[in-house]
Design an enzyme around this catalytic site. Structure first.
Site, PDB file in Angstrom:
ATOM      1  N   HIS A 204       0.698  -1.648  -0.091  1.00  0.00           N
ATOM      2  CA  HIS A 204      -0.132  -0.115  -0.138  1.00  0.00           C
ATOM      3  C   HIS A 204       0.608   1.394   0.499  1.00  0.00           C
ATOM      4  CE1 HIS A 204       0.319   1.450   4.539  1.00  0.00           C
ATOM      5  NE2 HIS A 204       0.681   0.334   4.301  1.00  0.00           N
ATOM      6  N   CYS A 327       1.955   4.886  12.060  1.00  0.00           N
ATOM      7  CA  CYS A 327       1.606   4.140  12.759  1.00  0.00           C
ATOM      8  C   CYS A 327       1.937   4.711  14.447  1.00  0.00           C
ATOM      9  CB  CYS A 327       2.410   2.971  12.606  1.00  0.00           C
ATOM     10  SG  CYS A 327       3.009   2.311  11.025  1.00  0.00           S
TER      11      CYS A 327
END
Length: 393
Positions: A204, A327
């Protein structure tokens, strides 16, 4: 807010899937739904699709097909490479070398291994976030089993001297892994020429589907499995193959590599325009190496304000950006990458990361420059820390 009003500049976090990739994936979600491990014809179709994707990835990295293993993401690939190497080579030693600015998929894995009795050396970086190959060589010990240094940093875009580090690792007979999640599809990678033993990528990040990853494992690597169960991926990574996702990551990487030169030229020009515009703001600075960096990465600090406030105000204008790694976006801790580069904690909080992609235009860049200028001034006017000379009344 409608999609047409959004300016998306967070491509280091994720990218939209290319239409060609979506079109290639769809048949493997519907009519070609067979399990590749089965014996009937529709399973054979899927086995052949997986094999084609494996070849595409191998060509993109200058690897052999049998050295390519499909995973669920870059994090799994990092965990497999590091844990698998550590436990498979315990008879040689329990020492690992990494850097202070790695993605948390690497740092947290190394920290977990320390709790299992392994020793980890965390190498420092210079002000640009660059690892010195001499430091790598100096850190090698007789019991060193792995060196893991990221190819390009996800926050500041600095590209590491991977070929030099790989050469050092090979000369000392130490396995070398690189987290290339941000680099794959964006900069040239040759695992043979660079002496890379293991390499992690994630689909991705280059307009492929989420939930797809790759671990390149060179032929000389001794590695324990991370996933146990069936005999998939030549008995090294168990679990039914995500055929549609594998098809998607293979095609997306092939297309990204094919178009890399043209894409880099376009993004370099947009990045330069963006950097030049943002650095006209007083008390601003570019983070990361000025030239040895990813073509789409811009990371800038504005003193006396908070990056999170910039993001919220940009979002109201339909502009998507970040302060660092997606993240770790919920954390209030200052960026470990920027602090490792020697930037004071009180200044680090004013960072903004803008990462360009296929959808961005020169008009987008100009809109973002004007928006950031306006927002930074408004925030400085509200901040009690701002010196009078930077205020506008």
């Amino acid at each position: 807010m409608t999609e047409s009003h959004i300016i998306y500049m967070d491509n280091a976090a994720t990218t939209p899937v290319r239409q060609e990739v979506v079109d290639a994936m769809i048949p493997y979600m519907r009519e070609n739904f067979g399990n590749p491990s089965s014996l009937y014809d529709i399973a054979k179709i899927n086995r052949e699709a997986v094999a084609l994707a494996r070849s595409r990835v191998a060509r993109a990295l200058n690897a052999e097909d049998k050295e390519i293993y499909f995973t669920s993401c870059g994090t799994e690939s990092d965990n497999w490479a590091i844990k698998g190497t550590a436990f498979a080579n315990r008879d040689k030693g329990k020492h690992i070398i990494t850097s202070a600015i790695e993605h948390h998929a690497v740092l947290y894995t190394c920290q977990w291994l320390e709790k299992q009795g392994f020793e980890v050396t965390y190498l420092p970086v210079d002000e640009f976030g660059m690892v010195n190959p001499k430091d790598v060589e100096a850190a090698i010990r007789p019991d060193t089993v792995l060196i893991t240094i990221m190819f390009a940093n996800n926050e500041i875009g600095t590209i590491q001297p991977i070929a030099e580090i790989g050469k050092i690792a090979r000369e000392h007979n130490v396995l070398f892994h690189t987290d290339a999640v941000q680099a794959a599809g964006h900069v040239p990678i040759d695992v043979k020429a660079m002496n890379i033993d293991m390499l992690s990528i994630s689909g991705h990040k280059f307009n492929g589907p989420k939930g797809t990853g790759v671990l390149y494992i060179g032929k000389r690597v001794k590695l324990d499995s991370l996933m146990h169960g069936g005999d998939q991926e030549r008995k090294r990574r168990a679990g039914t193959e995500n055929v549609a996702g594998i098809v998607g990551i293979g095609l997306a990487l092939e297309l990204s590599v094919k178009e890399m030169d043209a894409t880099t030229k376009r993004l370099d020009a947009l990045r330069k325009r963006l950097v030049d515009g943002l650095l006209t703001i007083p008390k601003s600075r570019l983070n990361g190496h000025p030239t040895k960096r990813l073509p789409n990465n811009v990371n800038v600090i504005f003193e006396y304000i908070e990056g999170e406030s910039i993001l919220l105000m940009l979002n109201r204008r339909g502009i998507c950006a970040s302060t660092g790694s997606a993240c770790n976006s919920a954390s209030l801790e200052p960026s470990h990458v920027l602090t490792a580069c020697g930037i004071p904690h009180e200044v680090v909080h004013g960072s903004l990361r803008l990462t360009l992609g296929e959808m961005n235009t020169q008009e987008d860049v100009d809109i973002v420059i004007d928006a950031v200028k306006d927002i930074v001034q408004k925030l400085r006017n509200m901040s009690p820390l701002t010196p009078d000379e930077l205020r506008k009344y």
